[in-house]
Design an enzyme around this catalytic site. Structure first.
Site, short mmCIF file in Angstrom:
data_model
loop_
_atom_site.label_atom_id
_atom_site.label_comp_id
_atom_site.label_asym_id
_atom_site.label_seq_id
_atom_site.Cartn_x
_atom_site.Cartn_y
_atom_site.Cartn_z
N ASP A 35 -49.76 -8.81 -17.15
CA ASP A 35 -49.34 -10.22 -17.07
C ASP A 35 -49.06 -10.81 -18.45
O ASP A 35 -48.13 -11.59 -18.64
CB ASP A 35 -50.43 -11.06 -16.39
CG ASP A 35 -50.62 -10.65 -14.95
OD1 ASP A 35 -49.89 -9.74 -14.50
OD2 ASP A 35 -51.49 -11.24 -14.28
N ALA A 36 -49.90 -10.41 -19.42
CA ALA A 36 -49.77 -11.00 -20.76
C ALA A 36 -48.40 -10.68 -21.36
O ALA A 36 -47.78 -11.51 -22.03
CB ALA A 36 -50.87 -10.47 -21.66
N SER A 84 -32.26 -21.03 16.88
CA SER A 84 -33.70 -20.88 17.11
C SER A 84 -33.87 -19.84 18.22
O SER A 84 -32.90 -19.23 18.65
CB SER A 84 -34.34 -22.21 17.46
OG SER A 84 -33.87 -22.63 18.69
N GLU A 116 -40.24 -7.49 15.36
CA GLU A 116 -40.70 -8.07 14.08
C GLU A 116 -41.81 -9.08 14.36
O GLU A 116 -41.81 -9.72 15.40
CB GLU A 116 -39.55 -8.82 13.38
CG GLU A 116 -38.33 -7.95 13.15
CD GLU A 116 -37.10 -8.75 12.70
OE1 GLU A 116 -37.21 -9.98 12.48
OE2 GLU A 116 -36.04 -8.12 12.58
N LYS A 118 -43.43 -12.67 14.34
CA LYS A 118 -42.87 -14.02 14.23
C LYS A 118 -43.74 -14.76 13.22
O LYS A 118 -44.87 -15.13 13.50
CB LYS A 118 -42.87 -14.73 15.58
CG LYS A 118 -42.18 -16.08 15.49
CD LYS A 118 -41.89 -16.65 16.85
CE LYS A 118 -40.97 -17.85 16.79
NZ LYS A 118 -41.47 -18.95 15.98
N ASP A 120 -45.30 -17.47 10.90
CA ASP A 120 -45.56 -18.87 11.19
C ASP A 120 -45.44 -19.71 9.92
O ASP A 120 -46.42 -20.10 9.31
CB ASP A 120 -46.97 -19.02 11.80
CG ASP A 120 -47.16 -20.37 12.45
OD1 ASP A 120 -46.15 -21.11 12.58
OD2 ASP A 120 -48.29 -20.69 12.81
N GLU A 176 -38.24 -16.88 6.12
CA GLU A 176 -39.35 -17.75 6.49
C GLU A 176 -40.21 -17.97 5.24
O GLU A 176 -40.60 -17.01 4.58
CB GLU A 176 -40.17 -17.06 7.59
CG GLU A 176 -41.15 -17.96 8.29
CD GLU A 176 -40.51 -18.78 9.42
OE1 GLU A 176 -39.28 -18.78 9.58
OE2 GLU A 176 -41.29 -19.45 10.15
N TYR A 228 -35.48 -12.17 7.12
CA TYR A 228 -35.33 -11.45 8.40
C TYR A 228 -33.92 -11.45 8.96
O TYR A 228 -33.68 -10.90 10.03
CB TYR A 228 -36.31 -12.00 9.44
CG TYR A 228 -36.18 -13.50 9.67
CD1 TYR A 228 -35.07 -14.03 10.32
CD2 TYR A 228 -37.16 -14.38 9.22
CE1 TYR A 228 -34.94 -15.40 10.52
CE2 TYR A 228 -37.05 -15.74 9.41
CZ TYR A 228 -35.93 -16.24 10.06
OH TYR A 228 -35.80 -17.60 10.25
N LYS A 317 -44.63 -15.13 22.31
CA LYS A 317 -45.64 -15.89 21.58
C LYS A 317 -47.06 -15.45 21.94
O LYS A 317 -47.34 -15.09 23.08
CB LYS A 317 -45.50 -17.39 21.90
CG LYS A 317 -44.14 -17.97 21.55
CD LYS A 317 -44.00 -18.23 20.07
CE LYS A 317 -44.72 -19.47 19.62
NZ LYS A 317 -43.97 -20.70 19.80
N CYS A 411 -87.59 -28.97 14.50
CA CYS A 411 -86.85 -27.80 14.99
C CYS A 411 -86.79 -27.81 16.52
O CYS A 411 -87.83 -27.94 17.17
CB CYS A 411 -87.54 -26.53 14.50
SG CYS A 411 -86.86 -25.04 15.23
N CYS A 414 -89.16 -24.61 17.62
CA CYS A 414 -90.60 -24.50 17.39
C CYS A 414 -91.26 -25.82 17.00
O CYS A 414 -92.45 -25.85 16.75
CB CYS A 414 -90.88 -23.44 16.33
SG CYS A 414 -90.39 -23.98 14.68
N CYS A 429 -85.25 -25.18 9.39
CA CYS A 429 -86.54 -25.27 10.05
C CYS A 429 -87.56 -24.65 9.11
O CYS A 429 -87.31 -23.59 8.53
CB CYS A 429 -86.48 -24.49 11.37
SG CYS A 429 -88.08 -23.91 11.94
N CYS A 435 -91.43 -19.62 14.11
CA CYS A 435 -90.29 -20.06 14.93
C CYS A 435 -89.69 -18.88 15.66
O CYS A 435 -89.24 -17.90 15.04
CB CYS A 435 -89.25 -20.72 14.02
SG CYS A 435 -87.81 -21.29 14.92
S1 IVH Z 1 -34.77 -14.78 14.05
C1 IVH Z 1 -31.09 -16.03 15.67
N1 IVH Z 1 -36.95 -13.54 13.20
O1 IVH Z 1 -38.76 -18.60 14.37
C2 IVH Z 1 -32.49 -15.76 15.44
N2 IVH Z 1 -37.01 -15.90 13.41
O2 IVH Z 1 -37.89 -20.07 16.85
C3 IVH Z 1 -33.16 -16.82 14.70
N3 IVH Z 1 -39.14 -16.90 12.76
O3 IVH Z 1 -36.37 -20.75 13.05
C4 IVH Z 1 -34.46 -16.51 14.15
N4 IVH Z 1 -40.13 -15.04 12.20
O4 IVH Z 1 -38.27 -19.96 11.53
C5 IVH Z 1 -36.38 -14.72 13.52
N5 IVH Z 1 -38.77 -12.32 12.45
C6 IVH Z 1 -38.21 -13.50 12.75
C7 IVH Z 1 -38.90 -14.72 12.62
C8 IVH Z 1 -38.26 -15.90 12.97
C9 IVH Z 1 -40.25 -16.34 12.29
C10 IVH Z 1 -38.95 -18.35 13.01
C11 IVH Z 1 -37.77 -18.93 12.32
C12 IVH Z 1 -36.90 -19.54 13.40
C13 IVH Z 1 -37.87 -19.68 14.51
C14 IVH Z 1 -37.15 -19.57 15.82
#
Ligand code: IVH
Length: 675
Positions: A35-36, A84, A116, A118, A120, A176, A228, A317, A411, A414, A429, A435
């Site tokens: 790092d340095a 989405s 893949e 998902k 968060d 993401e 992704y 999900k 307590c 006891c 306690c 106890c």
């Molecule tokens: S694909 C056309 N892949 O989920 C496909 N989305 O509900 C669009 N997300 O807005 C998304 N992991 O923020 C895709 N491996 C993944 C993901 C992913 C998380 C999120 C992303 C998207 C939301 C869709």
């Protein structure tokens, strides 16, 4: 004095090097330089740019520290909309999705999917023109988002320039943004220290950090990305599959989640779902499900989208880990060290895949910090096997009859006095072994797998032993007769015999296990191990004063005090003497000073079952020789030791190129006389 041309060359050389080292460190997790050294290069570039402001460019690594604050974010139109995903919550819904795909494609064979996690976090789009990052944007409404370029530049895992020279003229990368679980804990811990508001979860922390108008604040937050997908792509043909696209992203120097897989058909998807679910809590980042994408991109095009979601993908999900419910009452339970733990009794609620009616409130400090009242509506969280906990109160919904939570003066088990030393979060306690609750917990701890490992002596049996007054002190368990064991509920003659055998077997132990089993406050496995290595025998540990104890690595004044006061108590000394009289024994070792530590600096990961010793024994032996034993595989590991059925760590080692060795090689390392 250097010529302008020389300075320009040096500046671009520094940028290239810094970008390269940034990539090695943040994307590959495999740094080449300390790092340095990185800091020195960065400072040199900063000082040159300060002297020659004309040379500053948007892809300069100096830009990562954060530019001037903005008044407001600009608006950007995505070149292709950001879609989405439709959701599936059950296996049947997932199968229906697969069936629909096969019908639409008129395909009777199993479909190949890219599976893949998902992630968060929150979606962003990164625009690279001629390989240079020119724009970062939030998803917004999918068509238009906010321009967060300055903030995105501060994220180290976002390359300011693509590495490969065969990059397209233009590409919109979909990614993401998230904060890892560990970074989130650290972030909240330091917010707490400064008396600032904490974040509810990593996703909120990431969202709040990314939408700062002052990029210098964003730069201080531990944001990271996984890429992704791709939106608009110009000047190059896309690959033929989603899986190949992910490889392409990697080749450009972008960070892609390592948990992706190619799977076949609905069953392959479900297998992936279960395997990721099982690993979820061990992943360093939060995910809320998995995503299945038809792997062939020509099929994706053929399937198209409906109302902003593609037909070719679905998010499967996990059950929600956070839910809203009401606190009906609060009960206090007593632990091994007498600590009173407040537990919220809840209106039952389905969360994290199970119905939950109790959640921990940790201690009185936490109750005060979160301002929890009986009757409050609260968010509770149940993640994997972790005990459900109350995360926060929804103040707006506090009913009029809500009551403050009182620490009991006595307590609940006891009736001894409860004390809460000033400045301490935990109330205790004072009954010690009077106890019943403390006695039960002490015995459960003594018998547990990582302590004396008494097979078959579970919590229910211990409760009965104490409730029926068969056992007062730990040593009593070795004196019970077969008839006494057999008289307990759920015990037959055979299990009584097995238990007596297990008790006999447990008598041959190690010094470290025995010390840990004693249940001294704040003496966990690592400290017990350190004590055993340092002193080599129990007599020396019992005789040590607090100063001597603090010579042991990681033992400070508080723990040293707990240890001496434990051994000063007559009752504890009696119990130890009785246990040894009954045959509990271990081989003494030479104190650490005399032991060579040939494996110092090496890290091993144990995976799968070993035949000639347990994993715990292998771990202890490796540690004795100076090695670190890690529970997860990283590039920094010396080797993964694979036993039978090694599982995902093995795959991860293969993926990361970490050497894999077998049990024979392990035995060569540690010597065959592993005690
Ligand atoms: S694909 C056309 N892949 O989920 C496909 N989305 O509900 C669009 N997300 O807005 C998304 N992991 O923020 C895709 N491996 C993944 C993901 C992913 C998380 C999120 C992303 C998207 C939301 C869709």
């Amino acid at each position: 004095m250097s010529s302008p041309a020389e300075i320009k060359t040096r500046v671009s050389q520094l940028r290239e090097r810094l970008n390269h080292h940034n990539y090695r460190y943040y994307v590959l997790d495999d740094p080449e330089i300390p790092d340095a050294e990185y800091d020195r290069l960065l400072r040199e570039l900063q000082s040159l740019e300060a002297q020659y402001p004309d040379l500053v460019s948007p892809d300069s690594p100096t830009q990562r520290v954060g530019a001037e604050p903005l008044k407001a974010f600009g608006e950007v139109t995505h070149k292709l909309p950001m879609l989405s995903l439709a959701n599936a919550f059950t296996e049947d819904q997932m199968r229906a999705f697969d069936k629909r795909i096969r019908a639409l494609l008129d395909c009777s064979k199993p479909i190949e999917y890219a599976a893949e996690p998902k992630l968060d976090g929150l979606a962003i789009s990164l625009l690279y023109q001629n390989g240079v990052l020119v724009r970062g944007a939030t998803r917004g409404n999918g068509v238009k988002g906010e321009d967060i370029t300055q903030n995105v530049r501060t994220i180290h895992t976002v390359p300011l320039r693509l590495v490969d020279h065969e990059y397209p003229t233009l590409v919109e990368v979909r990614a993401e943004v998230y904060i890892s679980k560990q970074d989130f804990e650290r972030l909240n811990a330091s917010a707490r220290e400064r008396g600032e508001r904490t974040f509810v979860n990593p996703r909120n922390a990431a969202a709040g950090s990314l939408r700062q108008l002052d990029p210098r604040l964003t730069a201080k937050r531990p944001l990271s990305v996984f890429c992704y997908g791709v939106g608009k792509l110009e000047g190059q043909n896309p690959p033929d599959r989603q899986s190949a696209l992910l490889e392409q992203l990697r080749a450009w120097g972008l960070r892609v989640c390592p948990e992706t897989e190619i799977v076949q058909g609905a069953e392959g998807c479900l297998h992936y779902y279960r395997s990721v679910s099982a690993r979820r809590s061990a992943l360093p980042y939060e995910i809320d499900g998995v995503v299945y994408k038809v792997n062939r991109l020509d099929w994706q095009r053929q399937l198209g989208s409906v109302s902003r979601a593609p037909r070719w993908a679905i998010a499967h999900k996990f059950p929600a880990q956070e839910e809203l419910t009401q606190i009906v009452d609060v009960a206090f339970s007593v632990g091994r060290t007498g600590a009173l733990t407040p537990t919220a009794q809840l209106k039952p609620v389905f969360v994290g895949g199970a119905t939950v009616s109790n959640a921990t409130l940790h201690n009185m400090d936490e109750i005060e910090r979160k301002d929890v009242h009986i009757g409050d509506w609260v968010i509770i969280r149940r993640a994997g096997d972790v005990i459900p906990e109350v995360i926060r109160v929804v103040r707006e919904r506090r009913p009029e009859h809500a009551r403050r939570i009182q620490l009991p003066a006595r307590c609940p088990v006891c009736n001894s006095d409860v004390i809460r030393p000033p400045g301490e979060a935990v109330a205790r306690c004072t009954g010690s072994l009077i106890c019943a609750a403390q006695r039960k917990e002490a015995i459960k701890h003594y018998a547990s797998r990582r302590a004396m490992d008494i097979e078959g002596l579970g919590d229910k049996l211990v409760d009965q032993l104490v409730d029926r007054n068969l056992v007062n002190r730990i040593d009593d368990i070795y004196r019970l007769t077969a008839d006494q064991w057999a008289s307990l509920e759920r015990m037959g003659e055979k299990s009584a015999r097995n238990l007596i055998e297990a008790l006999e077997e447990s008598k041959r132990t190690t010094l470290a296990n025995f010390i840990y089993a004693l249940g001294i406050r704040e003496v966990g496995e690592a400290t017990a191990q350190a004590l055993s290595l340092h002193f080599g025998n129990l007599e020396s540990i019992m005789a040590a004063d607090t100063n001597t104890l603090q010579e042991v690595m990681d033992i400070g004044p508080v723990v040293a005090e707990h240890i001496t006061s434990f051994f000063q108590q007559e009752l504890n000394r009696e119990v130890i003497a009785a246990l040894r009289e009954l045959g509990v024994s271990w081989p003494n070792a030479e104190p650490a000073a005399g032991i060579a530590k040939p494996l110092t600096g090496h890290t091993y990961v144990l995976s799968g079952a070993l035949t000639s010793l347990t994993r715990e024994q292998a771990k202890q032996r490796l540690q004795k020789l100076g090695a670190k034993v890690s529970s997860s595989v990283s590039k920094k590991a010396t080797a993964v030791i694979a036993g039978e059925d090694p599982g995902s760590k093995y795959e991860k080692a293969v993926a990361l190129g970490v050497p894999i060795i077998g049990e024979d090689e392990l035995m060569d390392l540690i010597g065959t006389n592993a005690d």
